[in-house]
Design a protein around this motif. Sequence first.
Motif, PDB file in Angstrom:
ATOM      1  N   LEU A  63       0.828  -1.204   0.000  1.00 38.80           N
ATOM      2  CA  LEU A  63       0.000   0.000   0.000  1.00 38.80           C
ATOM      3  C   LEU A  63       0.861   1.252   0.000  1.00 38.80           C
ATOM      4  O   LEU A  63       0.627   2.188  -0.774  1.00 38.80           O
ATOM      5  N   ALA A  64       1.862   1.299   0.862  1.00 37.57           N
ATOM      6  CA  ALA A  64       2.700   2.498   0.968  1.00 37.57           C
ATOM      7  C   ALA A  64       3.452   2.769  -0.331  1.00 37.57           C
ATOM      8  O   ALA A  64       3.527   3.910  -0.797  1.00 37.57           O
ATOM      9  N   VAL A  65       4.001   1.713  -0.933  1.00 35.17           N
ATOM     10  CA  VAL A  65       4.714   1.885  -2.205  1.00 35.17           C
ATOM     11  C   VAL A  65       3.753   2.390  -3.279  1.00 35.17           C
ATOM     12  O   VAL A  65       4.074   3.305  -4.046  1.00 35.17           O
ATOM     13  N   VAL A  90      13.639   2.368  -0.237  1.00 32.17           N
ATOM     14  CA  VAL A  90      12.611   1.934  -1.184  1.00 32.17           C
ATOM     15  C   VAL A  90      11.514   2.988  -1.294  1.00 32.17           C
ATOM     16  O   VAL A  90      11.119   3.400  -2.390  1.00 32.17           O
ATOM     17  N   LEU A  91      11.018   3.415  -0.143  1.00 29.16           N
ATOM     18  CA  LEU A  91       9.873   4.326  -0.125  1.00 29.16           C
ATOM     19  C   LEU A  91      10.229   5.730  -0.618  1.00 29.16           C
ATOM     20  O   LEU A  91       9.461   6.347  -1.356  1.00 29.16           O
ATOM     21  N   ARG A 156      19.072  -1.469  -6.633  1.00 31.24           N
ATOM     22  CA  ARG A 156      18.626  -2.558  -5.765  1.00 31.24           C
ATOM     23  C   ARG A 156      17.429  -3.284  -6.363  1.00 31.24           C
ATOM     24  O   ARG A 156      17.355  -4.510  -6.316  1.00 31.24           O
ATOM     25  N   GLU A 157      16.498  -2.542  -6.940  1.00 29.77           N
ATOM     26  CA  GLU A 157      15.351  -3.185  -7.590  1.00 29.77           C
ATOM     27  C   GLU A 157      15.823  -4.106  -8.701  1.00 29.77           C
ATOM     28  O   GLU A 157      15.306  -5.209  -8.875  1.00 29.77           O
ATOM     29  N   LYS A 185       9.677  -7.636  -0.785  1.00 29.79           N
ATOM     30  CA  LYS A 185       8.324  -7.455  -1.307  1.00 29.79           C
ATOM     31  C   LYS A 185       8.101  -6.006  -1.747  1.00 29.79           C
ATOM     32  O   LYS A 185       7.498  -5.747  -2.792  1.00 29.79           O
ATOM     33  N   ALA A 186       8.609  -5.062  -0.970  1.00 29.48           N
ATOM     34  CA  ALA A 186       8.474  -3.647  -1.324  1.00 29.48           C
ATOM     35  C   ALA A 186       9.211  -3.343  -2.624  1.00 29.48           C
ATOM     36  O   ALA A 186       8.701  -2.620  -3.495  1.00 29.48           O
ATOM     37  N   HIS A 187      10.415  -3.881  -2.778  1.00 25.33           N
ATOM     38  CA  HIS A 187      11.158  -3.681  -4.025  1.00 25.33           C
ATOM     39  C   HIS A 187      10.389  -4.261  -5.213  1.00 25.33           C
ATOM     40  O   HIS A 187      10.319  -3.645  -6.280  1.00 25.33           O
TER      41      HIS A 187
END
Length: 219
Positions: A63-65, A90-91, A156-157, A185-187
């Motif tokens: 959600l935040a991403v 990430v964010l 990093r991604e 998961k965020a990436h």
Amino acid sequence: MDKVLNILTIGRDPTVLGHLATALSHHKVRTAAPSAQLDAQIQQQPYDMLIAHITTDHNTVDLAVSLALVHENIPLLVVDDHPDDEMGRVLIKAGARGYAHAGLTDELIAGAVRDIIDGELWMPRSVMLSMMNELTTEMDNERVGDDPRLGRLTKREREVVELVAKGASNKDVADHLGLTVRTVKAHMTSAFQKTGTSARLEMSLLVRGELPMNHGMRA
């Protein structure tokens, strides 16, 4: 006195949401739970800022991403129960304007909101320093002959999706790169949105140069 802002806090923990409301009592604060209608709700109101609460739940990280990438015109502050530098990077790279511990004092929360509205980034010093160090090697991400969609990814991604393309699970990637599973998961969520892919198979095809160019391209 600071300008009164319209702020939407997003999360499911009433304690954290109540803490934010108290810290920002000078402003007009509304709350919302994550839902399929959230994006439409945000678009219908003239919010000056979004504040999203994330936990160890992978859905809150997604959600935040997504909020950072989709609502890039609205400053986003992310508060995290278990903050770490990699998640902060990430964010912030996805477009969030701030990243902080969910347990910050009222004064610091109010200060973070004020600084972000004034156009500043708000994050732990350790996150800022690690991002500065990473920028010195970011050009490594630009490889001759790459699919242009991959050029949208951070270094990093790119590391994460290349491991996924080889069949690695999120846990495998986390162990290999020294990250937490939720950070991986965020990436992945950020990489999916930036490249217009929606599944690991599509991402793997993209990395291998086998995904049609008209798939996922955006202006």
